[in-house]
Design a protein around this motif. Structure first.
Motif, PDB file in Angstrom:
ATOM      1  N   SER A 180       0.904  -1.195   0.137  1.00  0.00           N
ATOM      2  CA  SER A 180      -0.146   0.011  -0.207  1.00  0.00           C
ATOM      3  C   SER A 180       1.009   1.505  -0.107  1.00  0.00           C
ATOM      4  CB  SER A 180      -0.902   0.042   1.206  1.00  0.00           C
ATOM      5  OG  SER A 180      -0.217  -0.008   2.440  1.00  0.00           O
ATOM      6  N   ASP A 187      -2.633   5.627   8.957  1.00  0.00           N
ATOM      7  CA  ASP A 187      -2.761   4.641   7.785  1.00  0.00           C
ATOM      8  C   ASP A 187      -1.363   3.964   8.062  1.00  0.00           C
ATOM      9  OD1 ASP A 187      -5.296   5.312   7.015  1.00  0.00           O
ATOM     10  OD2 ASP A 187      -4.465   6.751   5.352  1.00  0.00           O
ATOM     11  N   ALA A 370     -16.513  -2.378  -1.343  1.00  0.00           N
ATOM     12  CA  ALA A 370     -15.066  -2.587  -1.645  1.00  0.00           C
ATOM     13  C   ALA A 370     -14.395  -1.224  -1.639  1.00  0.00           C
ATOM     14  CB  ALA A 370     -14.664  -3.635  -2.850  1.00  0.00           C
ATOM     15  N   ASP A 371     -13.177  -1.143  -1.304  1.00  0.00           N
ATOM     16  CA  ASP A 371     -12.445  -0.127  -1.842  1.00  0.00           C
ATOM     17  C   ASP A 371     -12.046  -0.084  -3.170  1.00  0.00           C
ATOM     18  OD1 ASP A 371     -10.758   2.113  -2.200  1.00  0.00           O
ATOM     19  OD2 ASP A 371      -9.042   1.216  -0.799  1.00  0.00           O
ATOM     20  N   ARG A 372     -12.643   0.757  -3.926  1.00  0.00           N
ATOM     21  CA  ARG A 372     -12.445   0.577  -5.397  1.00  0.00           C
ATOM     22  C   ARG A 372     -11.379   1.266  -5.978  1.00  0.00           C
ATOM     23  NH1 ARG A 372     -17.997   0.259  -8.498  1.00  0.00           N
ATOM     24  NH2 ARG A 372     -19.109  -1.329  -7.191  1.00  0.00           N
ATOM     25  N   SER A 373     -10.299   2.055  -5.043  1.00  0.00           N
ATOM     26  CA  SER A 373      -9.124   2.795  -5.522  1.00  0.00           C
ATOM     27  C   SER A 373      -8.296   1.683  -5.893  1.00  0.00           C
ATOM     28  CB  SER A 373      -9.030   3.931  -4.526  1.00  0.00           C
ATOM     29  OG  SER A 373      -8.657   2.944  -3.346  1.00  0.00           O
ATOM     30  N   LYS A 379      -6.132  -5.677  -7.695  1.00  0.00           N
ATOM     31  CA  LYS A 379      -7.632  -6.194  -7.867  1.00  0.00           C
ATOM     32  C   LYS A 379      -8.154  -6.705  -9.040  1.00  0.00           C
ATOM     33  CE  LYS A 379      -7.713  -2.473  -3.900  1.00  0.00           C
ATOM     34  NZ  LYS A 379      -8.361  -1.340  -3.628  1.00  0.00           N
ATOM     35  N   ASN A 428      -7.734  10.015  -7.909  1.00  0.00           N
ATOM     36  CA  ASN A 428      -7.977   8.973  -6.946  1.00  0.00           C
ATOM     37  C   ASN A 428      -8.268   7.864  -8.210  1.00  0.00           C
ATOM     38  OD1 ASN A 428      -7.503   9.986  -4.474  1.00  0.00           O
ATOM     39  ND2 ASN A 428      -9.069  11.178  -5.150  1.00  0.00           N
ATOM     40  N   SER A 430      -9.533   4.561 -10.117  1.00  0.00           N
ATOM     41  CA  SER A 430     -10.158   3.545 -10.078  1.00  0.00           C
ATOM     42  C   SER A 430     -10.304   2.784 -11.589  1.00  0.00           C
ATOM     43  CB  SER A 430     -11.784   3.882  -9.469  1.00  0.00           C
ATOM     44  OG  SER A 430     -12.378   2.441  -9.428  1.00  0.00           O
ATOM     45  N   PHE A 896     -10.083  -7.503  -0.462  1.00  0.00           N
ATOM     46  CA  PHE A 896     -10.939  -6.430   0.043  1.00  0.00           C
ATOM     47  C   PHE A 896     -11.241  -6.689   1.240  1.00  0.00           C
ATOM     48  CE2 PHE A 896     -11.530  -7.551  -4.469  1.00  0.00           C
ATOM     49  CZ  PHE A 896     -11.268  -6.643  -5.292  1.00  0.00           C
ATOM     50  N   ASN A 898     -12.426  -4.896   3.674  1.00  0.00           N
ATOM     51  CA  ASN A 898     -13.560  -4.588   4.510  1.00  0.00           C
ATOM     52  C   ASN A 898     -14.897  -5.162   3.777  1.00  0.00           C
ATOM     53  OD1 ASN A 898     -11.790  -3.005   6.007  1.00  0.00           O
ATOM     54  ND2 ASN A 898     -11.731  -1.397   4.346  1.00  0.00           N
TER      55      ASN A 898
END
Length: 938
Positions: A180, A187, A370-373, A379, A428, A430, A896, A898
């Motif tokens: 990451s 973070d 889902a965090d789409r970034s 991913k 950002n 995606s 993913f 979360n």
């Protein structure tokens, strides 16, 4: 030096089930390596637990072990066979990790097995981030400031020293797992903890982030004589900070000065030589500063074939895995022939007179919340590749291949016009940033702002800007007044007829007619590796709009097999397995075989699978032009999943013969009303249902059907947007959501049989005779998509009464639908009564599974039935029935963290494994049976 004659048998380790970060590109590599070794008379033993792929089929290897990828399985194989060498570089990180594990246990030494194609020390150096950093320092290759941390405290000290932003990468992981970019302390602490846990050796590398720099990859091959050749340069259109598997990539590199490219080549060769003395493939990744200095730093090196190797092989026509396998057994590059020309040496660097664009395919809609970034952790679940004479043409063709309800890049009226949302998306990234780059330029956002937000090189932005300028010119005309040169320019830049029709406010068919009347016709060019300097012998084509056509249509009887396009959840490698078998069976029957597909990861797009490969979007216009050029006897659509099936109606309307089950029968099975009438006529039970077109109608109908209800749109694959609802409020909300995403779609409501068991059957039918291949019983109760269920072959506790009903219903439905080929039927069993959930008269996800479990080539048989060459009664069926086979769904939820892991009617698994057990007392079966209700959600 010719091949090492002491190597008579080789063990190839596969990559296991498909997961995000390790997909079918390794099955492609493994299949190619196996064929390459068998050409040399070497016995190939293969281990892989994935039943859905052609790699684990008897046509690929001499002995196939569908076993778990663990040392016990390896030991069993070594006791059964006298193996001389193991090739672990074709199965991704999974195979390498298993090889190292066996090495540490002393297994290879005990059985006298050599490791070929890689140096274990090379793996250690490249995976051990600290050792790799030191080595690069010794050979003078620059890297970003970085340090390793084996504890939380060490990590915090590094962060204090370097300052933010930072990259965290976990050692010994795949697809960027645990990686990451962090911009602040809070973070950082969270991601540091995660990375340390995900790394099998609890180590992370922390780098100073070089955000906004450009990213490049080189694919190399080296032999035992230290000859090195660079097969392909690949440029990431997305800047540093996005995993290369999630980046749009372009080959050859577009924005690199020649001087910098030469420096990069020299660095890559130096790096490959420094990490160990091995013969095989290698992938090297670099970052280059986005200024005039063009500083280069190394990111990483993978001493094995990689995801990019499959792409580079398809991009250049140079089969990296095939040659790497031959180098592993001792050959030198200058002793092998170029597979495309057959006359020149393999010791050459391909030259491309075309451009390749790869775009990843994501499935975020399956992972709610889902965090789409996009970032350092991969991913995407698949990818497409477009080939064109220019970047613009390749880019449009890649966009047409994605199957995301777009007709290409732009010119379809679907652009975003909200400036704030566009700017947010550019900063950002995606899955849709490419489309938003176009939208931003079209809206008039200054190029400087778009570059500063996205850091996408200005060259790429200008290419998109040129497309928008062309569209504005076209819009000023009507179909009648459009000049020929403008229409030709649009076609040469990759625009589809339907995009041009959108700009001219007319019909796609009218544009098609006009361009053909003007003589603007698609021609086909060979992928020839050497810019036409030497004659290519390989029939591997892409289309463009020029004068000369290099694809000569023969007078032989021929058939077209439509491929399944990009991998996604619900339509994966199992359909590629079916397409490959379809091609092989048609060849056996004396047909010239033509494959159309755009997926660079798979065996169906290998240049020597079919007699002719058209690497083109599985998109109506491209298919129709190929059919007009080749004039086949017919087209096989039932092997390519929903992608190919969706084109059946148009093929039928245009008078093109569909081989096997007719379009009418395919459509009847999809149309719930007609299908239920057919069931009623045949006295076959089905749950009460209805079809609605609005939320009001749905609420009204629910009063008659009763809750719980299964709600789903028609004509979808993988249970897309299927949901079980238990009250009016839930029903209304879900119907509104479906209609928002799929306007004009009919919605099916079925009374959900709560607490029912689920089963499915696959069968062969020739229109009259039916043979049931197998019946599988799901372990989870009804309500979980069949692709996400554990399933057991044969059934483990369905009584004779139920099995007779299933067999009877299967035969009746197969005949009533006039099935010619394969059919899959799904059942719900409640109170000993068998209800029909749905029938699919096509290849299914489970056909490869049953074929492997019973050791019979069912797709080969099905294809011969579709071609009218054989009847069901012509085959001698002799399934190997011993114990049980269990289909194990495999998920990629770790990408993913979360996301809710509950399962329901919408499929979420990315792959599957197979497990054989002797009896139901087996601990593995007992464990999964005890957990059967664990993940069921509404």
């Amino acid at each position: 030096m010719p091949k090492d004659k002491s190597i008579r048998s080789v063990l190839i380790i596969g990559s296991g089930p498909i997961v995000i970060g390790q997909a079918c590109e390794f099955d492609y590599s493994g299949s190619q390596a196996a064929r390459s070794l068998r050409e040399e008379g070497i016995e190939v033993i293969l281990i892989n637990s994935n039943p859905a792929t052609i790699m684990t089929d008897n046509v690929v290897a001499d002995h196939v072990y569908l076993e778990p990828l663990e040392p016990q399985s390896i030991e069993k194989i070594l006791k059964n066979h006298n193996i001389d060498a193991v090739l672990p570089t074709m199965g991704g990180q999974t195979a390498l990790n298993l090889c190292i594990n066996c090495q540490e246990m002393g297994l290879w030494e005990e059985f006298g097995v050599r490791i070929i194609g890689v140096d274990i020390n090379a793996i250690e150096i490249t995976e051990n981030r600290e050792a790799f950093r030191k080595l690069m320092g010794q050979i003078g290759v620059g890297m970003a400031p970085q340090a390793t941390a084996k504890s939380f405290l060490e990590g915090k000290e590094v962060a204090q020293k370097f300052g933010f932003p930072l990259c965290i990468r976990a050692s010994y992981t795949l697809g960027g797992a645990g990686a990451s970019i962090v911009y602040n302390q809070e973070d950082f602490e969270k991601q540091l903890t995660r990375g340390l846990h995900l790394s099998p050796i609890h180590e992370v590398m922390i780098d100073k982030a070089v955000l906004g720099w450009k990213e490049y990859e080189l694919e190399l091959l080296r032999d035992d004589n230290d000859n090195v050749t660079i097969i392909c340069s690949i440029e990431n259109m997305d800047p540093m900070g996005i995993h290369t598997g999630d980046s749009i990539t372009v080959a050859p590199a577009m924005t690199l000065s020649d001087k910098t490219y030469q420096r990069m080549r020299d660095m890559a060769i130096k790096m490959m030589r420094s990490i160990g003395n091995f013969a095989g493939g290698c992938n090297v990744q670099f970052a280059v500063s986005n200024d005039e200095k063009e500083d280069i730093i190394a990111i990483e090196i993978n001493p094995r074939v990689s995801r990019s190797s499959a792409l580079a092989s398809k991009a250049t026509g140079y089969p990296i895995a095939k040659i790497a396998a031959k180098l592993a057994i001792g050959y030198h590059l200058d002793e092998l022939s170029n597979q495309i020309t057959k006359t020149t040496s393999a010791f050459f660097e391909p030259t491309l007179d075309y451009v390749i664009v790869k775009i990843p395919r994501w499935n975020f809609d399956k992972f709610h919340g889902a965090d789409r970034s996009l970032g350092l952790q991969m991913k995407s679940v698949g990818e497409v590749m477009g080939i064109g004479r220019s970047f613009q043409e390749a880019l449009q063709k890649a966009c047409q291949s994605l199957e995301i309800k777009r007709n290409g890049l732009g010119a379809d009226g679907k652009e975003l016009t909200n400036q704030d949302k566009i700017l947010e998306s550019l900063a950002n990234p995606s899955w849709n940033r490419l489309f938003h780059l176009y939208d931003g330029i079209k809206l008039g956002i200054p190029m400087k702002t778009i570059y500063e937000k996205s850091k996408v090189d200005p060259w790429f932005l200008r290419q998109i800007e040129e497309l928008i300028q062309l569209e504005r010119k076209i819009e000023k005309f009507t179909l009648e007044t459009l000049p020929k040169d403008l229409l030709l320019e649009a076609k040469q830049k990759g625009y589809a007829d339907r995009q041009i029709a959108h700009l001219l406010r007319c019909l796609e068919s009218e544009v098609f007619k006009k361009r053909n009347d003007l003589g603007i016709k698609r021609v086909y060019k060979l992928v020839d590796t050497c810019a036409a300097e030497f004659e290519a012998q390989t029939p591997y084509y892409y289309s463009t709009f020029e004068e000369e056509n290099e694809s000569v249509a023969t007078n032989k009887k021929k058939i077209v097999v439509l491929g399944s396009g990009p991998n996604r959840i619900g339509q994966g490698i199992e359909f590629d397995y079916c397409c490959v078998h379809g091609v092989l069976a048609a060849k056996e029957c004396g047909y010239e075989t033509i494959m159309i597909n755009c997926n660079p990861e798979t065996v169906s797009t290998d240049f020597d699978t079919a007699d002719k490969l058209y690497f083109e979007p599985v998109f109506w216009e491209h298919i129709y032009d190929i059919i007009l050029h080749e004039k086949p006897e017919g087209v096989i659509v039932q092997l390519g999943g929903q992608t190919a099936l969706k084109l059946a109606e148009k093929l039928s309307r245009y008078g093109i013969k569909i081989l096997g089950t007719s379009f009418e029968a395919l459509d009847l099975a999809e149309d719930r009303g007609s299908f239920s009438r057919l069931l009623k006529e045949n006295d076959i039970p089905y749950p009460k249902f209805g079809v609605v077109e609005s939320a009001e109608q749905a609420v009204e109908l629910s009063k008659d059907l009763g809750f719980p209800l299964l709600v789903r749109p028609s004509y979808v694959l993988g249970g897309q947007q299927m949901k079980i609802v238990i009250n009016e409020e839930e029903l209304e909300k879900h119907v509104v959501n479906i209609l928002r995403d799929m306007p004009d779609n009919k919605i099916l409501l079925d009374h959900f049989l709560d607490g029912a068991m689920e089963a499915e059957a696959d069968a062969l039918c020739d229109g009259e005779n039916v043979y049931i291949l197998g019946i599988m019983q799901h372990i989870e109760p009804a309500g979980i998509h069949s692709g996400d269920s554990y399933a057991v072959l044969p059934p483990y506790n369905l009584g004779d009464l139920v099995i007779h009903q299933i067999e009877d219903h299967t035969r009746k439905i197969a005949k009533a639908l006039s099935t010619v080929g394969l059919i899959n039927i799904q059942f719900a069993v409640k109170d000993d009564k068998v209800y029909i959930i749905e029938a699919n008269p096509r290849a299914s996800r489970t056909v490869p599974f049953i074929a492997k479990a019973y050791n019979e080539p069912y797709v080969n048989y099905a294809t011969k039935i579709m071609l009218g060459e054989k009847k069901v009664t012509d085959f001698k069926f002799n399934p190997r029935k011993k114990g049980y086979a269990i289909k194990i769904p495999v998920f990629s939820f770790d990408k993913f963290p979360n996301v809710n892991k509950e399962l329901g009617p919408e499929m979420k698994s990315t792959g599957e494994a197979i497990r054989f057990i002797d009896n139901l007392r087996d601990p593995f079966f007992r464990e999964i049976y005890s957990e059967r209700n664990l993940y069921l959600s509404r």
